[in-house]
Design a protein around this motif. Structure first.
Motif, PDB file in Angstrom:
ATOM      1  N   LEU A 220      -3.831   8.840 -34.652  1.00 39.21           N
ATOM      2  CA  LEU A 220      -3.640   7.932 -33.533  1.00 39.21           C
ATOM      3  C   LEU A 220      -4.255   6.297 -33.957  1.00 39.21           C
ATOM      4  CD1 LEU A 220      -4.277  10.156 -30.407  1.00 39.21           C
ATOM      5  CD2 LEU A 220      -2.030   8.982 -30.877  1.00 39.21           C
ATOM      6  N   ALA A 221      -5.370   6.708 -34.734  1.00 35.09           N
ATOM      7  CA  ALA A 221      -6.149   5.382 -34.889  1.00 35.09           C
ATOM      8  C   ALA A 221      -5.508   4.668 -36.179  1.00 35.09           C
ATOM      9  CB  ALA A 221      -7.789   5.708 -35.403  1.00 35.09           C
ATOM     10  N   GLY A 222      -5.110   5.551 -37.034  1.00 32.35           N
ATOM     11  CA  GLY A 222      -4.182   4.747 -38.273  1.00 32.35           C
ATOM     12  C   GLY A 222      -2.993   4.144 -37.614  1.00 32.35           C
ATOM     13  N   GLY A 223      -2.155   4.664 -36.794  1.00 33.34           N
ATOM     14  CA  GLY A 223      -1.000   4.247 -36.209  1.00 33.34           C
ATOM     15  C   GLY A 223      -1.115   3.120 -35.264  1.00 33.34           C
ATOM     16  N   PHE A 224      -2.332   3.146 -34.459  1.00 34.67           N
ATOM     17  CA  PHE A 224      -2.293   1.950 -33.537  1.00 34.67           C
ATOM     18  C   PHE A 224      -3.724   1.494 -33.710  1.00 34.67           C
ATOM     19  CE2 PHE A 224       0.548   5.179 -31.918  1.00 34.67           C
ATOM     20  CZ  PHE A 224       1.746   4.233 -31.526  1.00 34.67           C
ATOM     21  N   PRO A 225      -4.299   0.576 -34.825  1.00 30.68           N
ATOM     22  CA  PRO A 225      -5.563   0.082 -34.885  1.00 30.68           C
ATOM     23  C   PRO A 225      -6.123  -0.706 -33.843  1.00 30.68           C
ATOM     24  CG  PRO A 225      -4.171  -0.680 -36.513  1.00 30.68           C
ATOM     25  CD  PRO A 225      -3.147   0.356 -35.712  1.00 30.68           C
ATOM     26  N   GLN A 226      -5.177  -1.464 -33.159  1.00 31.20           N
ATOM     27  CA  GLN A 226      -5.390  -2.471 -32.044  1.00 31.20           C
ATOM     28  C   GLN A 226      -5.660  -2.006 -30.846  1.00 31.20           C
ATOM     29  OE1 GLN A 226      -2.541  -2.511 -33.629  1.00 31.20           O
ATOM     30  NE2 GLN A 226      -2.754  -4.116 -35.348  1.00 31.20           N
ATOM     31  N   VAL A 227      -5.584  -0.481 -30.799  1.00 29.93           N
ATOM     32  CA  VAL A 227      -5.842  -0.015 -29.307  1.00 29.93           C
ATOM     33  C   VAL A 227      -7.313   0.736 -29.607  1.00 29.93           C
ATOM     34  CG1 VAL A 227      -5.073   1.910 -27.593  1.00 29.93           C
ATOM     35  CG2 VAL A 227      -3.290   0.941 -29.238  1.00 29.93           C
ATOM     36  N   PRO A 228      -8.160   0.150 -28.768  1.00 32.71           N
ATOM     37  CA  PRO A 228      -9.504   0.481 -28.703  1.00 32.71           C
ATOM     38  C   PRO A 228      -9.849   1.879 -28.397  1.00 32.71           C
ATOM     39  CG  PRO A 228      -9.359  -1.564 -27.447  1.00 32.71           C
ATOM     40  CD  PRO A 228      -7.690  -1.084 -27.667  1.00 32.71           C
ATOM     41  N   VAL A 229      -9.161   2.511 -27.581  1.00 30.99           N
ATOM     42  CA  VAL A 229      -9.572   3.951 -27.367  1.00 30.99           C
ATOM     43  C   VAL A 229      -9.243   4.759 -28.447  1.00 30.99           C
ATOM     44  CG1 VAL A 229      -7.255   4.750 -26.347  1.00 30.99           C
ATOM     45  CG2 VAL A 229      -9.346   5.948 -25.378  1.00 30.99           C
ATOM     46  N   PHE A 230      -8.189   4.463 -29.483  1.00 30.98           N
ATOM     47  CA  PHE A 230      -7.895   5.231 -30.459  1.00 30.98           C
ATOM     48  C   PHE A 230      -9.018   5.197 -31.565  1.00 30.98           C
ATOM     49  CE2 PHE A 230      -3.116   5.006 -28.961  1.00 30.98           C
ATOM     50  CZ  PHE A 230      -3.552   6.244 -28.301  1.00 30.98           C
ATOM     51  N   ALA A 231      -9.201   3.898 -31.841  1.00 28.06           N
ATOM     52  CA  ALA A 231     -10.273   3.730 -32.831  1.00 28.06           C
ATOM     53  C   ALA A 231     -11.555   4.307 -32.373  1.00 28.06           C
ATOM     54  CB  ALA A 231     -10.468   2.146 -32.900  1.00 28.06           C
ATOM     55  N   ALA A 232     -12.200   3.996 -31.299  1.00 23.92           N
ATOM     56  CA  ALA A 232     -13.401   4.791 -31.019  1.00 23.92           C
ATOM     57  C   ALA A 232     -13.339   6.219 -30.795  1.00 23.92           C
ATOM     58  CB  ALA A 232     -13.617   4.323 -29.443  1.00 23.92           C
ATOM     59  N   PHE A 233     -12.185   6.942 -30.398  1.00 21.65           N
ATOM     60  CA  PHE A 233     -11.883   8.075 -30.394  1.00 21.65           C
ATOM     61  C   PHE A 233     -12.133   8.889 -32.070  1.00 21.65           C
ATOM     62  CE2 PHE A 233      -8.516  11.951 -30.393  1.00 21.65           C
ATOM     63  CZ  PHE A 233      -9.528  12.738 -29.843  1.00 21.65           C
TER      64      PHE A 233
END
Length: 314
Positions: free
Chosen positions: A204-217
């Motif tokens: 999720l973080a690699g696919g959507f790096p601009q989405v804060p919740v995925f990077a924080a997750f």
């Protein structure tokens, strides 16, 4: 068009605000397993908002999709959503959300394939460094591999042939219950299937790096799974023993000075074990669990509320 808009706004707010709220909270360090559960519920809620909004907008744009989504719903339920009023751009929004879903699936597939490739490479390296002797019998269910190495290390290698690997330097350095605590820590990762959680968070973080919740997750999962494994070991062998085992296993790497990012959290983990904060009360843990369950339930309630309202009126 109200329901898809509300779902997308709710998903955007959750994706933006949840990392801030959880990062300010102090209880996740005390309850890492519960914190992992809360993070999963938040991420599930964001994904649910997107999926439900996609289903409604696609139903408005194409009658074939509508027939599948509302296959078992009475006519009054379909009318309650006002799909005919969504407008021509409902299809464009549905396609955009569907592309996001396909991209998520592609990122997850890439993460799984990458993990398998890394596992195969590490298994091959392990077989090269610790080959079986000719005609050597392998006991059924054997999972422990002792690797000749001057570095103190221990790790779990998952895959078709899972192995718990420990170096000879670690065996010489760790004795008795401290060695058992290290092994229990690695076993805690296996029992809780932390590798699956790490793969999903990374995708999720690699696919959507601009989405804060995925990077924080992703960042929080890497930290919380280690705390959860520390707690697993400390419950069996004590906090002091587990802390000393972490120190002896890692002190030669310089992690208690200026350590690289992946190991920088070790001093904090040791301090947490030596000076533990009290756990939350049972009532507080139950409240947090219930609140976490409500987070993904809210999108479902919003999506089904027009249909439920229509059923109560009939």
């Amino acid at each position: 068009m109200t329901v898809p808009f509300v779902l997308l706004i709710l998903g955007a707010l959750a994706a933006a605000m949840a990392p801030r709220l959880l990062s300010r909270a102090r209880w996740p360090e005390r309850e890492p397993v519960l914190a992992l559960w809360v993070w999963q519920c938040v991420v599930a809620a964001v994904l649910l908002c997107c999926v439900l909004a996609m289903a409604l907008t696609a139903s408005a744009a194409w009658s074939s999709v509508r027939g599948n989504v509302f296959a078992f719903a009475p006519h009054g339920v379909v009318a309650a959503y006002g799909l005919s009023e969504y407008g021509r751009w409902a299809g464009a929004l549905a396609v955009m959300l569907a592309l996001g879903g396909l991209w998520t699936a592609a990122m997850l597939t890439r993460e799984v394939r990458g993990a398998r490739s890394r596992r195969r490479r590490r298994h091959a390296e392990l077989r090269a460094r610790a080959p079986r002797l000719p005609d050597e019998a392998v006991p059924a269910g054997e999972r422990l591999v002792v690797l000749e190495d001057t570095r103190t290390d221990a790790w779990w290698l998952s895959g078709a042939e899972p192995r718990l690997v420990i170096t000879t330097a670690a065996l010489r350095r760790l004795k008795g219950r401290r060695l058992d605590a290290v092994l229990a820590h690695e076993q805690g990762h296996v029992t809780a299937r932390h590798d699956v959680l790490l793969h999903c968070a990374g995708a999720l973080a690699g696919g959507f790096p601009q989405v804060p919740v995925f990077a924080a997750f992703r960042d929080q999962v890497h930290h919380l799974v280690e705390l959860a494994a520390d707690d697993t070991a400390s419950r069996r062998f004590g906090r002091l023993t587990t802390a000393l085992a972490l120190v002896e296993l890692n002190e030669e790497r310089g992690v208690f000075g200026t350590a690289p990012a992946p190991l920088a959290a070790l001093p904090g983990r040791v301090h947490r074990l030596l000076d533990p904060a009290p756990r939350l009360s049972v009532a507080a843990r139950l409240r947090l669990t219930a609140c976490a369950l409500l987070v993904p339930a809210v999108p479902l309630l919003i999506a089904f509320s027009p249909g439920l309202g229509a059923l109560t009126r009939t």
